[in-house]
Write an enzyme that holds these catalytic residues in place. Sequence first.
Site, mmCIF file in Angstrom:
data_model
loop_
_atom_site.group_PDB
_atom_site.id
_atom_site.type_symbol
_atom_site.label_atom_id
_atom_site.label_comp_id
_atom_site.label_asym_id
_atom_site.label_seq_id
_atom_site.Cartn_x
_atom_site.Cartn_y
_atom_site.Cartn_z
ATOM 1 N N THR A 22 0.839 -1.206 0.000
ATOM 2 C CA THR A 22 0.000 0.000 0.000
ATOM 3 C C THR A 22 0.871 1.251 0.000
ATOM 4 O OG1 THR A 22 -1.686 -1.248 1.169
ATOM 5 C CG2 THR A 22 -1.924 1.130 1.184
ATOM 6 N N LYS A 38 -8.116 -1.880 -5.422
ATOM 7 C CA LYS A 38 -7.821 -3.033 -4.551
ATOM 8 C C LYS A 38 -8.971 -4.013 -4.788
ATOM 9 C CE LYS A 38 -6.012 -4.858 -0.539
ATOM 10 N NZ LYS A 38 -4.608 -5.124 -0.201
ATOM 11 N N GLU A 107 -3.677 -3.266 -6.483
ATOM 12 C CA GLU A 107 -2.953 -3.874 -5.344
ATOM 13 C C GLU A 107 -3.569 -5.208 -4.970
ATOM 14 O OE1 GLU A 107 -2.466 -1.589 -1.657
ATOM 15 O OE2 GLU A 107 -1.942 -3.457 -0.598
ATOM 16 N N GLY A 108 -2.726 -6.240 -4.890
ATOM 17 C CA GLY A 108 -3.180 -7.572 -4.497
ATOM 18 C C GLY A 108 -3.422 -7.670 -2.999
ATOM 19 N N ALA A 109 -3.729 -8.880 -2.564
ATOM 20 C CA ALA A 109 -3.903 -9.171 -1.134
ATOM 21 C C ALA A 109 -2.773 -10.120 -0.756
ATOM 22 C CB ALA A 109 -5.254 -9.829 -0.905
ATOM 23 N N GLY A 110 -2.008 -9.773 0.276
ATOM 24 C CA GLY A 110 -0.906 -10.647 0.711
ATOM 25 C C GLY A 110 0.077 -10.898 -0.418
HETATM 26 N N1 LIG Z 1 8.843 2.877 3.880
HETATM 27 C C1 LIG Z 1 7.961 3.012 4.887
HETATM 28 N N2 LIG Z 1 8.064 4.022 5.780
HETATM 29 C C2 LIG Z 1 7.187 4.144 6.795
HETATM 30 N N3 LIG Z 1 6.134 3.332 7.007
HETATM 31 C C3 LIG Z 1 5.958 2.308 6.159
HETATM 32 C C4 LIG Z 1 6.851 2.096 5.051
HETATM 33 N N4 LIG Z 1 6.429 0.996 4.373
HETATM 34 C C5 LIG Z 1 5.347 0.555 5.022
HETATM 35 N N5 LIG Z 1 5.052 1.323 6.092
HETATM 36 C C6 LIG Z 1 3.945 1.114 7.063
HETATM 37 O O1 LIG Z 1 3.957 -0.266 7.423
HETATM 38 C C7 LIG Z 1 2.639 -0.793 7.490
HETATM 39 C C8 LIG Z 1 2.471 -1.959 6.478
HETATM 40 O O2 LIG Z 1 2.674 -1.472 5.155
HETATM 41 P P1 LIG Z 1 1.570 -1.623 4.029
HETATM 42 O O3 LIG Z 1 0.196 -1.371 4.578
HETATM 43 O O4 LIG Z 1 1.993 -0.775 2.886
HETATM 44 O O5 LIG Z 1 1.738 -3.179 3.689
HETATM 45 P P2 LIG Z 1 0.879 -4.091 2.687
HETATM 46 O O6 LIG Z 1 1.835 -4.998 2.031
HETATM 47 O O7 LIG Z 1 0.059 -3.216 1.829
HETATM 48 O O8 LIG Z 1 -0.072 -4.923 3.662
HETATM 49 P P3 LIG Z 1 -1.454 -5.720 3.291
HETATM 50 O O9 LIG Z 1 -1.036 -7.092 2.940
HETATM 51 O O10 LIG Z 1 -2.224 -5.630 4.573
HETATM 52 O O11 LIG Z 1 -2.152 -5.001 2.166
HETATM 53 C C9 LIG Z 1 1.711 0.380 7.236
HETATM 54 O O12 LIG Z 1 1.342 0.954 8.452
HETATM 55 C C10 LIG Z 1 2.580 1.333 6.422
HETATM 56 O O13 LIG Z 1 2.143 2.679 6.527
HETATM 57 MG MG LIG Z 2 -2.023 -3.167 1.538
#
Ligand SMILES: Nc1ncnc2c1ncn2[C@@H]1O[C@H](COP(=O)(O)OP(=O)(O)OP(=O)(O)O)[C@@H](O)[C@H]1O
Ligand SMILES: [Mg+2]
Length: 212
Positions: A22, A38, A107-110
């Site tokens: 995300t 999504k 955006e995918g899931a996991g």
């Molecule tokens: N480079 C970064 N700097 C600061 N915070 C980050 C960074 N990358 C990710 N985060 C934070 O880490 C957490 C997890 O990241 P994110 O939500 O993007 O993962 P995701 O892969 O999309 O997860 P999901 O599988 O739930 O969709 C979030 O709170 C996000 O804001």
């Molecule tokens: Mg996400």
Amino acid sequence: MKRLRLPTRLFVTGTGTGVGKTMVSAILMAGTRGVYWKPVQSGLEEITDTQWIQQVTGLSDRHFQPERHRLRQALSPHASAALDGVRIDLADFELPDPAPFGHLIVEGAGGLLVPLNTSDFVIDLVVKLGLPALLVASSGLGTINHTLLSLDQLRSRNVPIAGVILNGPRNASNRAAIEHYGRAAVAEIEPQARISSGLLAQLFALNFREEI
Ligand SMILES: Nc1ncnc2c1ncn2[C@@H]1O[C@H](COP(=O)(O)OP(=O)(O)OP(=O)(O)O)[C@@H](O)[C@H]1O
Ligand SMILES: [Mg+2]
């Protein structure tokens, strides 16, 4: 610093949940002002991925396609759908037209082998949508194995690979290993203390160049 060539439409996947898909999608949205989708949102208790990106980019509703499946529990989609009494079917998903905004960020899931139902996985959705994939992985210990497995999975299904984003503290050794063994272009996003639309646009300019 290497910049990844960004296709106009792409699927943002990851080596797992919480790796930064995300965050990377928000960077792509801030940089392109395209359309975000999504297809499957698992978990509605906390802020959804769509809402978070809308909040940090400040883009209007028109830049966001509604999720096709909104599942209540933050579980793997196959399990969350079963609890909601829904069956996810690949035929449910149709690629949105990003006009007039140009870019489409899905955006995918996991990760790629997360099940959607009793026989299909996220990778099957990537193949069905016919999009190239951008793989997000954590930068730290353990990432080489997860990343190479995910790249193998994409290659075995002939999915074009737009690159790998290593998210987290810079790790030159992991980066070099993924470039060498994974034969993929790699960009890095470091941990950010405060996330704003300006910062996201800056990270976009540093890490991506648009396909012409
Ligand atoms: N480079 C970064 N700097 C600061 N915070 C980050 C960074 N990358 C990710 N985060 C934070 O880490 C957490 C997890 O990241 P994110 O939500 O993007 O993962 P995701 O892969 O999309 O997860 P999901 O599988 O739930 O969709 C979030 O709170 C996000 O804001
Ligand atoms: Mg996400």
